[in-house]
Enzyme design. Structure first.
Site, PDB file in Angstrom:
ATOM      1  N   SER A  92      -8.550   2.002   5.120  1.00  0.00           N
ATOM      2  CA  SER A  92      -7.155   2.366   5.391  1.00  0.00           C
ATOM      3  C   SER A  92      -6.844   2.398   6.893  1.00  0.00           C
ATOM      4  O   SER A  92      -7.704   2.738   7.714  1.00  0.00           O
ATOM      5  CB  SER A  92      -6.830   3.729   4.777  1.00  0.00           C
ATOM      6  OG  SER A  92      -6.926   3.636   3.384  1.00  0.00           O
ATOM      7  N   HIS A  98     -11.143  -2.626   1.294  1.00  0.00           N
ATOM      8  CA  HIS A  98     -11.383  -1.281   0.762  1.00  0.00           C
ATOM      9  C   HIS A  98     -12.325  -1.204  -0.444  1.00  0.00           C
ATOM     10  O   HIS A  98     -12.261  -0.260  -1.245  1.00  0.00           O
ATOM     11  CB  HIS A  98     -10.045  -0.577   0.426  1.00  0.00           C
ATOM     12  CG  HIS A  98     -10.037   0.839   0.923  1.00  0.00           C
ATOM     13  ND1 HIS A  98      -8.920   1.662   0.876  1.00  0.00           N
ATOM     14  CD2 HIS A  98     -11.033   1.580   1.457  1.00  0.00           C
ATOM     15  CE1 HIS A  98      -9.229   2.845   1.376  1.00  0.00           C
ATOM     16  NE2 HIS A  98     -10.501   2.816   1.744  1.00  0.00           N
ATOM     17  N   ASP A 152       0.845  -1.201   0.000  1.00  0.00           N
ATOM     18  CA  ASP A 152       0.000   0.000   0.000  1.00  0.00           C
ATOM     19  C   ASP A 152       0.881   1.252   0.000  1.00  0.00           C
ATOM     20  O   ASP A 152       1.617   1.495   0.965  1.00  0.00           O
ATOM     21  CB  ASP A 152      -0.900  -0.016   1.242  1.00  0.00           C
ATOM     22  CG  ASP A 152      -2.048   0.974   1.144  1.00  0.00           C
ATOM     23  OD1 ASP A 152      -1.983   1.872   0.283  1.00  0.00           O
ATOM     24  OD2 ASP A 152      -3.004   0.854   1.933  1.00  0.00           O
ATOM     25  N   ASP A 153       0.819   2.013  -1.063  1.00  0.00           N
ATOM     26  CA  ASP A 153       1.574   3.279  -1.180  1.00  0.00           C
ATOM     27  C   ASP A 153       3.086   3.058  -1.310  1.00  0.00           C
ATOM     28  O   ASP A 153       3.885   3.913  -0.916  1.00  0.00           O
ATOM     29  CB  ASP A 153       1.318   4.220   0.012  1.00  0.00           C
ATOM     30  CG  ASP A 153      -0.116   4.721   0.089  1.00  0.00           C
ATOM     31  OD1 ASP A 153      -0.944   4.279  -0.727  1.00  0.00           O
ATOM     32  OD2 ASP A 153      -0.405   5.552   0.960  1.00  0.00           O
ATOM     33  N   ARG A 184      -7.761  -0.847  -5.955  1.00  0.00           N
ATOM     34  CA  ARG A 184      -8.063  -2.220  -5.531  1.00  0.00           C
ATOM     35  C   ARG A 184      -9.273  -2.781  -6.288  1.00  0.00           C
ATOM     36  O   ARG A 184      -9.326  -3.966  -6.620  1.00  0.00           O
ATOM     37  CB  ARG A 184      -8.327  -2.251  -4.026  1.00  0.00           C
ATOM     38  CG  ARG A 184      -7.050  -2.111  -3.247  1.00  0.00           C
ATOM     39  CD  ARG A 184      -7.227  -1.474  -1.878  1.00  0.00           C
ATOM     40  NE  ARG A 184      -5.954  -0.902  -1.474  1.00  0.00           N
ATOM     41  CZ  ARG A 184      -4.994  -1.582  -0.883  1.00  0.00           C
ATOM     42  NH1 ARG A 184      -5.178  -2.839  -0.580  1.00  0.00           N
ATOM     43  NH2 ARG A 184      -3.840  -1.022  -0.602  1.00  0.00           N
ATOM     44  N   CYS A 212      -6.349   4.270  -3.143  1.00  0.00           N
ATOM     45  CA  CYS A 212      -6.608   2.906  -2.652  1.00  0.00           C
ATOM     46  C   CYS A 212      -7.841   2.190  -3.210  1.00  0.00           C
ATOM     47  O   CYS A 212      -7.719   1.159  -3.845  1.00  0.00           O
ATOM     48  CB  CYS A 212      -6.700   2.933  -1.133  1.00  0.00           C
ATOM     49  SG  CYS A 212      -5.108   3.210  -0.353  1.00  0.00           S
ATOM     50  N   ASP A 240      -0.543  -0.678  -4.714  1.00  0.00           N
ATOM     51  CA  ASP A 240      -1.833  -0.119  -5.155  1.00  0.00           C
ATOM     52  C   ASP A 240      -1.705   1.272  -5.769  1.00  0.00           C
ATOM     53  O   ASP A 240      -2.557   1.705  -6.537  1.00  0.00           O
ATOM     54  CB  ASP A 240      -2.847  -0.088  -3.999  1.00  0.00           C
ATOM     55  CG  ASP A 240      -2.488   0.937  -2.928  1.00  0.00           C
ATOM     56  OD1 ASP A 240      -1.294   1.252  -2.766  1.00  0.00           O
ATOM     57  OD2 ASP A 240      -3.416   1.434  -2.255  1.00  0.00           O
ATOM     58  N   ASN A 241      -0.665   2.008  -5.372  1.00  0.00           N
ATOM     59  CA  ASN A 241      -0.418   3.346  -5.947  1.00  0.00           C
ATOM     60  C   ASN A 241       0.974   3.790  -5.497  1.00  0.00           C
ATOM     61  O   ASN A 241       1.606   3.147  -4.655  1.00  0.00           O
ATOM     62  CB  ASN A 241      -1.487   4.366  -5.530  1.00  0.00           C
ATOM     63  CG  ASN A 241      -1.728   4.444  -4.041  1.00  0.00           C
ATOM     64  OD1 ASN A 241      -2.778   4.025  -3.555  1.00  0.00           O
ATOM     65  ND2 ASN A 241      -0.767   4.966  -3.301  1.00  0.00           N
ATOM     66  N   HIS A 286       1.497   2.200   4.075  1.00  0.00           N
ATOM     67  CA  HIS A 286       0.593   3.345   4.217  1.00  0.00           C
ATOM     68  C   HIS A 286       0.762   3.908   5.636  1.00  0.00           C
ATOM     69  O   HIS A 286       0.878   3.142   6.590  1.00  0.00           O
ATOM     70  CB  HIS A 286      -0.838   2.835   4.010  1.00  0.00           C
ATOM     71  CG  HIS A 286      -1.892   3.891   3.883  1.00  0.00           C
ATOM     72  ND1 HIS A 286      -2.275   4.685   4.948  1.00  0.00           N
ATOM     73  CD2 HIS A 286      -2.675   4.261   2.841  1.00  0.00           C
ATOM     74  CE1 HIS A 286      -3.246   5.497   4.552  1.00  0.00           C
ATOM     75  NE2 HIS A 286      -3.506   5.263   3.273  1.00  0.00           N
ATOM     76  N   LYS A 313      -5.960  -5.604   3.632  1.00  0.00           N
ATOM     77  CA  LYS A 313      -6.866  -4.463   3.453  1.00  0.00           C
ATOM     78  C   LYS A 313      -7.800  -4.680   2.266  1.00  0.00           C
ATOM     79  O   LYS A 313      -7.345  -4.893   1.154  1.00  0.00           O
ATOM     80  CB  LYS A 313      -5.995  -3.230   3.226  1.00  0.00           C
ATOM     81  CG  LYS A 313      -6.728  -1.958   2.883  1.00  0.00           C
ATOM     82  CD  LYS A 313      -5.715  -0.836   2.765  1.00  0.00           C
ATOM     83  CE  LYS A 313      -6.319   0.446   2.258  1.00  0.00           C
ATOM     84  NZ  LYS A 313      -5.311   1.524   2.185  1.00  0.00           N
ATOM     85  N   LYS A 340       1.499   9.416  -5.276  1.00  0.00           N
ATOM     86  CA  LYS A 340       0.094   9.060  -5.009  1.00  0.00           C
ATOM     87  C   LYS A 340      -0.854  10.233  -5.271  1.00  0.00           C
ATOM     88  O   LYS A 340      -0.518  11.387  -4.985  1.00  0.00           O
ATOM     89  CB  LYS A 340      -0.018   8.647  -3.542  1.00  0.00           C
ATOM     90  CG  LYS A 340      -1.418   8.363  -3.050  1.00  0.00           C
ATOM     91  CD  LYS A 340      -1.411   7.889  -1.601  1.00  0.00           C
ATOM     92  CE  LYS A 340      -2.826   7.635  -1.097  1.00  0.00           C
ATOM     93  NZ  LYS A 340      -2.840   7.024   0.246  1.00  0.00           N
TER      94      LYS A 340
HETATM   95 MG    MG Z   1      -2.670   3.135  -1.315  1.00  0.00          MG
END
Ligand code: MG
Length: 493
Positions: A173, A150, A55-56, A99, A95, A288-289, A236, A148, A309
């Site tokens: 998150s 989301h 994540d991130d 996803r 996010c 994811d980003n 994240h 996660k 992001k």
């Molecule tokens: Mg993310």
């Protein structure tokens, strides 16, 4: 005709006929059953799939993608044994949208999920959309997600209602909790199945507990095909790491967190090898980003890509991606062709012989890119960079055309886990050749008007299909998100 009777009063010929029918039924059942057994014994086993989703995480956060920090020995080893994808994109750099795209094979604005859903949202993935798990289920796959989700936190939107046998993790998150530095949130639930098992859990334990469950799931399903999805909460913000990695990186807590995710990847790969199923398992690692640059040292790096992001620049949407499949993917190789998370659903479906959803998809089969077979060429004539429901850019081959759009830029990065100071900037129409200018620094639109015209024409297809709020256009083929029908029993503890 005279009918003899036994003491029960049931005609004897009826008993004979019933017995004969039962025998025929039993023999037909046995014959079908043994045929199925013989069929499955002769057939090669369907492949297993593991998707590990950070994540991130930034493009440049892995040593094998240019980081100078030696925090990722297992991912680097995975790259030596597999294939790095250097032009691998998510659909939007945030996010929930990202996803949703991964799991449905659709641009997220097609299926109505944008941004980052939170505890106040009453929508989520629509019951009629199909996730990768739902596509694989009819092929006999065991399915699990540890991490996660989301795609909506109410029970009707949870993974267990969308193809997953097992779920353990956060519904949104990890910063959406009472300790958020600038916003108010209710208690953060940790969910098992559909039940909240803890509120505001100790986040130093998350990466380890997701990993332990992943390993157990692999062990338990070693003899049947499985789909395992591990979308980590980290890196994240707020960052948390277990004792075993605290203070271990020279990069600070962000590096410690990366080390623990790398450890998790190593555990999964070692388990597959130990169980001798690594030659039947495709493992995919990506994010994811891009990095949340606002958080300074608590965010990652996408360099040399531009921005991070929350933007349609490469730093937001292009992610580090490594795939390993022993004996299938040529080891130590690289694929620079455009591929994307939306391609995973049709690709995995193809590998599993599963039927595709009947609704329109955006992803395309990238088996040839993964396996290094001809044609090693991206199947995407054009790739669309939406932010929300606004078309910010479009790419075809090496060319990326940004349409005039606003974007958020970090003016002063934050410190100590706090967000920094942001400014809103605006790009004019700008054309970049990503093969020569990965940083999107040199606008060459004036030199290539024919390419601008070609990409502008391709963008019209996107606007017609999915709309473009920058031009007040509504797409013809957008579908609604699912709406909350009842909150009754919503994740009650
Ligand atoms: Mg993310």
């Amino acid at each position: 005709m005279l009918t003899s009777r036994v003491r029960t009063g049931v005609p004897v010929d009826l008993l004979h006929r019933t017995a004969t029918l039962l025998l025929i039924t039993a023999s037909v059942y046995l014959s079908i059953h043994s045929e199925t057994q013989a069929h499955s014994a002769d057939q090669p086993r369907l492949p297993n799939f593991v998707i590990i989703f950070a994540d991130d995480l930034g493009y440049a956060d892995l040593n094998c993608f240019g980081s100078s920090y030696p925090d990722t020995p297992n991912l680097d080893q995975m790259a030596r044994e597999g294939r790095r994808f250097t032009s691998f994109c998510v659909a939007q750099a945030v996010c929930s949208a990202s996803r949703t795209a991964l799991l449905t094979g659709c641009y997220p604005n097609r299926v109505g999920i944008l941004g980052a859903l939170g505890p106040g949202n009453t929508h989520g993935i629509h019951a009629d959309e199909m996730t990768i798990a739902e596509v694989l289920k009819p092929q006999g796959y065991a399915t699990a997600i540890y991490g996660k989700w989301h795609l909506g936190h109410h029970p009707q939107f949870l993974p267990t209602r969308h193809g997953f046998d097992e779920y353990f993790g956060l519904p949104y998150s990890n910063d959406m909790w009472p300790r958020h530095p600038t916003a108010k949130f209710p208690d953060l639930p940790l969910i098992e199945g559909e039940r909240t098992v803890e509120l505001n859990p100790d986040q130093t334990k998350l990466t380890t507990s997701y990993t332990e469950r992943a390993l157990k799931f692999i062990e338990a399903n070693r003899d049947r095909p499985f789909f395992l999805y591990v979308p980590h909460a980290m890196p994240h913000v707020p960052l948390f790491v277990s004792d075993k990695y605290a203070g271990k990186s020279s990069r600070g807590i962000y590096g410690d967190v990366i080390r623990e995710i790398d450890w998790s990847v190593g555990q999964i790969l070692q388990t597959l090898k130990r169980l001798k199923i690594d030659e039947n398992t495709l493992v995919i690692f990506t994010s994811d980003n891009g990095p949340w640059l606002s958080y300074g040292p608590h965010g990652g790096s996408a360099l040399p890509l531009r921005e991070g992001k929350g933007t349609a620049w490469e730093g937001g949407v292009r992610e580090p991606c490594v795939m390993r499949w022993s004996g299938k993917i040529p080891p130590g190789t690289e694929c620079a062709e455009l591929a994307a998370t939306i391609d995973l659903l049709p690709t995995l479906a193809g590998l599993a012989g599963a039927d595709l959803p009947t609704r329109k998809l955006d992803g395309l089969d990238i088996r040839s890119l993964i396996l290094g077979e001809s044609p090693v060429k991206s199947p995407h004539e054009a790739y669309w960079y939406y932010w929300g429901d606004a078309l910010h850019a479009i790419r075809s081959g090496p060319w990326k055309l940004h349409f005039p759009h606003p974007y958020v830029h970090v003016d002063v990065p934050g410190q100590a886990g706090l967000p920094g100071k942001l400014v809103q900037l605006r790009t004019p129409l700008a054309l970049y050749n990503l093969e020569q200018d990965l940083s999107e620094a040199n606008d060459v639109s004036a030199q290539h008007p024919e390419i601008v015209a070609h990409l502008t024409a391709l963008a019209e297809l996107a606007r017609d299909d999915l709309g473009d709020s920058l031009q007040k256009r509504i797409g013809k083929n957008i579908r609604p998100a699912g709406q909350l029908t009842s909150a009754t029993g919503a994740n009650s503890k």
